[in-house]
Design a protein around this motif. Structure first.
Motif, mmCIF file in Angstrom:
data_model
loop_
_atom_site.group_PDB
_atom_site.id
_atom_site.type_symbol
_atom_site.label_atom_id
_atom_site.label_comp_id
_atom_site.label_asym_id
_atom_site.label_seq_id
_atom_site.Cartn_x
_atom_site.Cartn_y
_atom_site.Cartn_z
ATOM 1 N N TYR A 200 4.579 4.297 2.656
ATOM 2 C CA TYR A 200 4.172 2.987 2.139
ATOM 3 C C TYR A 200 4.178 1.958 3.251
ATOM 4 N N ASN B 117 0.948 10.745 -2.216
ATOM 5 C CA ASN B 117 1.485 9.644 -1.424
ATOM 6 C C ASN B 117 2.942 9.917 -1.082
ATOM 7 N N ARG C 118 0.858 -1.188 0.000
ATOM 8 C CA ARG C 118 0.000 0.000 0.000
ATOM 9 C C ARG C 118 0.890 1.232 0.000
ATOM 10 N N THR C 119 0.492 2.257 -0.729
ATOM 11 C CA THR C 119 1.112 3.574 -0.624
ATOM 12 C C THR C 119 0.022 4.533 -0.163
ATOM 13 N N TYR C 120 0.408 5.546 0.578
ATOM 14 C CA TYR C 120 -0.591 6.450 1.139
ATOM 15 C C TYR C 120 0.049 7.791 1.498
ATOM 16 N N TYR C 121 -0.818 8.758 1.783
ATOM 17 C CA TYR C 121 -0.380 10.071 2.226
ATOM 18 C C TYR C 121 -0.284 10.064 3.745
ATOM 19 N N SER C 122 0.798 10.564 4.274
ATOM 20 C CA SER C 122 0.989 10.671 5.715
ATOM 21 C C SER C 122 1.471 12.084 6.018
#
Length: 181
Positions: free
Chosen positions: A95, A92, A80-84
């Motif tokens: 990950y 993004n 998974r990749t995501y915005y943090s």
């Protein structure tokens, strides 16, 4: 320069996308601030202990490459990749890796060349080595600061190689199978 990650025996082609040594060449202020905090006796609960040398110093690097400092090696496949974060740029930047034992590991995007951020894709293999430098004081999250030293990413999508479940997990599954009959 010495490498800690083995990029040759991985059953896929990998690119070294991040080295801390290159990142620090472009950010000498980071070294200065970390060293000042280590040496600041008025802050006994903040910073690194400095047992293996001051952050970024030749002594510190020698402790890493001679493996006097603890190192942590992580290998997995991006699931998974995501915005943090809280900034307005919502692209993004982090990950999640699925490791061979099925556990998950989260990390932010690190790269020395901005075009390499596009290698962070679901299904790519990632290798990371962290320096586990001792903190002055255990802050409740553990007694080590984990600093990525090198990160490599595969060029292509790879299958996740999982290890067989350990014996305890197998016994638990058998127990539940008995109850579901």
């Amino acid at each position: 320069m010495l490498r800690l990650l083995d990029l040759e025996n991985q059953h896929c082609s990998l690119k070294l996308v991040y080295t801390l040594s290159d990142a620090l060449k472009n950010d000498p202020e980071r070294i200065k601030l970390a060293q000042e905090l280590t040496l600041d006796e008025s802050r006994p609960h903040m910073g690194l202990k400095g047992r293996h040398g001051l952050f970024g110093s030749d002594e510190w690097w020698n402790s890493i490459y001679s493996k006097k400092m603890k190192l942590k090696f992580v290998s997995g496949v991006i699931s998974r990749t995501y915005y943090s974060g809280m900034d307005s740029d919502r692209r993004n930047n982090a990950y999640e890796l699925t490791l061979a034992d099925g556990s998950l590991h989260q990390e932010g995007f690190y790269y020395n060349d901005t075009k390499d951020k596009y290698l962070y894709e679901i299904g790519k293999k990632v290798l990371i080595v962290y320096a586990q430098d001792e903190l002055k004081k255990d802050n409740g999250r553990g007694k080590y600061s984990e600093t990525p030293i090198e990160i490599a990413i595969s060029y292509d999508i790879v299958p996740l190689e999982t290890k067989p479940a350990n014996k305890l997990l197998q016994r638990i599954k058998k127990s539940f199978a008995f109850f579901t009959r």
